[in-house]
Design a protein around this motif. Structure first.
Motif, PDB file in Angstrom:
ATOM      1  N   LEU A   1      -0.198 -55.208  49.326  1.00 59.71           N
ATOM      2  CA  LEU A   1       0.747 -56.213  49.813  1.00 59.71           C
ATOM      3  C   LEU A   1       1.909 -56.457  48.853  1.00 59.71           C
ATOM      4  O   LEU A   1       3.063 -56.558  49.298  1.00 59.71           O
ATOM      5  CB  LEU A   1       0.013 -57.521  50.111  1.00 59.71           C
ATOM      6  N   PRO A   2       1.673 -56.559  47.536  1.00 63.88           N
ATOM      7  CA  PRO A   2       2.812 -56.789  46.634  1.00 63.88           C
ATOM      8  C   PRO A   2       3.876 -55.701  46.738  1.00 63.88           C
ATOM      9  O   PRO A   2       5.076 -55.998  46.651  1.00 63.88           O
ATOM     10  CB  PRO A   2       2.162 -56.794  45.238  1.00 63.88           C
TER      11      PRO A   2
ATOM     12  N   CYS B   1       2.167 -61.932  44.436  1.00 65.60           N
ATOM     13  CA  CYS B   1       2.984 -61.702  45.639  1.00 65.60           C
ATOM     14  C   CYS B   1       4.350 -62.369  45.506  1.00 65.60           C
ATOM     15  O   CYS B   1       5.377 -61.792  45.906  1.00 65.60           O
ATOM     16  CB  CYS B   1       2.258 -62.228  46.873  1.00 65.60           C
TER      17      CYS B   1
ATOM     18  N   LEU C   1      -5.698 -56.053  51.062  1.00 67.10           N
ATOM     19  CA  LEU C   1      -4.465 -56.727  50.645  1.00 67.10           C
ATOM     20  C   LEU C   1      -3.882 -56.152  49.358  1.00 67.10           C
ATOM     21  O   LEU C   1      -2.843 -56.624  48.883  1.00 67.10           O
ATOM     22  CB  LEU C   1      -4.723 -58.224  50.451  1.00 67.10           C
TER      23      LEU C   1
ATOM     24  N   GLY D   1      -2.675 -55.498  42.295  1.00 63.78           N
ATOM     25  CA  GLY D   1      -3.124 -56.181  43.506  1.00 63.78           C
ATOM     26  C   GLY D   1      -4.605 -55.988  43.764  1.00 63.78           C
ATOM     27  O   GLY D   1      -5.304 -56.926  44.174  1.00 63.78           O
TER      28      GLY D   1
ATOM     29  N   ALA E   1      -6.516 -59.255  44.379  1.00 60.86           N
ATOM     30  CA  ALA E   1      -6.562 -59.579  45.812  1.00 60.86           C
ATOM     31  C   ALA E   1      -7.955 -60.017  46.243  1.00 60.86           C
ATOM     32  O   ALA E   1      -8.962 -59.504  45.743  1.00 60.86           O
ATOM     33  CB  ALA E   1      -6.134 -58.368  46.639  1.00 60.86           C
TER      34      ALA E   1
ATOM     35  N   LEU F   1       5.909 -56.374  49.788  1.00 61.86           N
ATOM     36  CA  LEU F   1       6.718 -57.593  49.680  1.00 61.86           C
ATOM     37  C   LEU F   1       7.993 -57.387  48.871  1.00 61.86           C
ATOM     38  O   LEU F   1       8.955 -58.143  49.024  1.00 61.86           O
ATOM     39  CB  LEU F   1       5.879 -58.716  49.059  1.00 61.86           C
TER      40      LEU F   1
ATOM     41  N   PRO G   1      -1.612 -64.916  44.819  1.00 55.59           N
ATOM     42  CA  PRO G   1      -0.381 -65.474  45.407  1.00 55.59           C
ATOM     43  C   PRO G   1       0.810 -65.421  44.455  1.00 55.59           C
ATOM     44  O   PRO G   1       1.938 -65.150  44.883  1.00 55.59           O
ATOM     45  CB  PRO G   1      -0.763 -66.917  45.738  1.00 55.59           C
TER      46      PRO G   1
END
Length: 395
Positions: A42-43, A98, A39, A30, A34, A46, A95
Motif C-alpha cells: 500500500l505505501p 502510509c 496491505l 510495509g 502492516a 500511495l 498509518p
C-alpha cells in the motif's frame, strides 16, 4: 544550457530520490508494519496517489506565487515525508508509514514540474534539450534513493529503516538549499500574467497538437509502468529467474530510461518531434515483440532496454510538443492537466499490472499494450494531418 537548467538537474537528482527510495523499501517496510500481508504494498501505491492528488494544487500555486516558492514547498514536503517515515519506524506505525508515502508523493508532483521550468529558462529551440537534461537527474536519483534507504542498518536496525527515512529528509533539505542558492525565476523567458487569462480549456483541448503531446507522455508512461511493474513477477514466478536477475533487468531498464536524455534533445532538433516520437513507438513495438518471443534472461533484458528508450523518446517528445498548444497565460492550467493525465495513467497501469498478469499471463499483458500504442499513433497522425505548414514538422 543556462545555470537555471543545471540547478534543476541537481535539484531533481536530490528531490526525486523519494520515488526510488519508497519503491525499494516501501513494501518491505510495509510488510514489517502492516496489520495483514495484503496491505504491504500500500505505501508504494500511495506515493503515486499523492502525486496525482497534488498535481493540480501545485500548478495552481505556481500560477499565483511563482515556480520557486512551490519548488521549495515540494522539497519541504519531501523533508516532512522523511520525518514521518522515521517516526513510523520508531513507533512501528503503519498509518504513519502510509502518511509518509502520501506526503512524499505530493513533493514528487512538484518535482515533475521541473522540466517545464527548465524549458522556460531557454530559447524555444533548446526546450527539448533542457527537458532532457533535467531528466538526467532521475538517473542519479535512481541510484541514490536505494542507497540512502539502507542508511543506519536497514531492516536489521533496532528501528528498521529509521536511518534511511532520516537520510531521505536530509537529502530533501539539500535540494532546498540548491534551489534557494541557485534557481533564478528571472531566467525564465515567459511572461508572468494574472491568473485566469487565456482561452477556455474546451477551446485548448480542441487542438490535435494537445492530444498528440498528452498521449505521447501518458501512454508512454502508462505502458512503461505496466510492463516494468509486471516484469519482476513474470521473471521470478513464471520464468523461474532469480531475484538477482530481475533486479539487474530493472536497474538496466532505469538506466535505459534516462541515459537517452544525453541525446534526445539533440535528436529533436535534428529529426524533429514527429520522427522522435515515431522512434519511441518503434522501440515500444520492439519491446513487445522481443518479450513475446521468449522468456530467457536476454529476452527480458533486451525488451526492457527498448522499453526505457521508448519511454524517453515519447516522454521528452510529448513534453517538448506541449507548449505548441498553449499561450503563456495558459501554461499552468495545461501543464497541470497534462501531468494529471500522465501520472493518473501511470498510477492506474502500475496498480493493475499484478492483477492483469495473474488473469491473462505475460503474453496477454503484452498484447494489451498494443492498442494504446496504436491510439497514440492515430492521435499523432491527426495532429500531423491538421498542421497548416510542412515546415512546422521539424520544429
Amino acid at each position: 544550457m543556462p545555470l537555471n537548467v543545471w540547478i534543476l538537474v541537481a535539484a531533481q537528482a536530490l528531490a526525486m530520490c523519494t520515488a526510488p527510495f519508497i519503491v525499494f523499501i516501501g513494501s518491505i517496510h510495509g510488510r514489517l508494519l502492516a496489520p495483514s500481508p495484503e496491505l504491504a504494498t500500500l505505501p508504494v501505491g500511495l506515493v503515486v496517489v499523492g502525486t496525482v492528488l497534488a498535481i493540480k494544487p501545485a500548478t495552481w500555486l505556481m500560477e499565483r506565487i511563482g515556480r520557486k516558492p512551490v519548488m521549495l514547498l515540494g522539497a519541504l514536503a519531501g523533508t516532512v515525508a522523511g520525518s514521518l517515515g522515521a517516526l513510523a519506524a520508531w513507533t512501528a506505525s503503519f498509518p504513519l508509514l502510509c502518511a509518509a508515502a502520501m506526503v512524499g508523493g505530493t513533493g514528487l508532483a512538484v518535482v515533475h514540474q521541473y522540466r517545464f521550468a527548465a524549458m522556460e529558462s531557454v530559447s524555444p529551440d533548446m526546450a527539448g534539450t533542457a527537458a532532457a537534461r533535467v531528466l538526467l537527474g532521475g538517473l542519479v536519483a535512481a541510484w541514490l534513493g536505494p542507497e540512502i534507504a539502507l542508511a543506519g542498518g536497514g531492516a536489521q536496525a533496532q528501528y528498521p529503516f529509521m536511518g534511511g527515512w532520516l537520510a531521505l529528509g536530509a537529502v530533501q533539505v539539500l535540494a532546498m538549499i540548491v534551489l534557494v542558492a541557485g534557481y533564478r525565476a528571472s531566467g525564465e523567458h515567459v511572461r508572468e500574467v494574472a491568473a485566469g487569462g487565456g482561452r477556455a480549456m474546451v477551446a485548448i483541448l480542441r487542438q490535435p497538437v494537445i492530444w498528440a503531446a498528452i498521449s505521447a507522455a501518458a501512454i508512454g508512461y502508462a505502458i512503461m509502468s505496466f510492463i516494468m511493474t509486471a516484469t519482476p513477477l513474470s521473471m521470478t514466478e513464471v520464468a523461474d529467474h532469480s531475484l538477482d536477475d530481475a533486479k539487474r533487468v530493472i536497474q538496466i531498464h532505469i538506466m535505459a530510461m534516462y541515459l537517452p536524455s544525453l541525446v534526445s534533445g539533440w535528436l529533436i532538433r535534428v529529426v524533429g518531434i514527429p520522427r522522435m516520437m515515431g522512434l519511441g513507438l518503434l522501440a515500444y513495438l520492439g519491446c513487445v515483440l522481443l518479450a513475446f518471443s521468449g522468456i530467457t534472461f536476454h529476452h527480458y533484458l533486451s525488451a526492457l532496454i527498448l522499453l526505457g528508450i521508448g519511454w524517453n523518446f515519447l516522454f521528452v517528445g510529448g513534453t517538448t510538443l506541449l507548449p505548441q498548444g498553449y499561450q503563456d497565460e495558459e501554461r499552468f492550467r495545461v501543464q497541470g492537466l497534462n501531468d494529471l493525465i500522465v501520472f493518473g495513467s501511470q498510477a492506474t497501469a502500475a496498480m493493475s499490472a499484478g492483477a492483469v498478469l495473474a488473469m491473462v499471463q505475460w503474453t496477454g499483458l503484452l498484447l494489451i499494450a498494443v492498442p494504446f500504442l496504436v491510439l497514440h499513433g492515430v492521435l499523432m497522425a491527426a495532429w500531423l494531418l491538421g498542421r497548416p505548414a510542412p515546415k512546422e514538422l521539424a520544429e
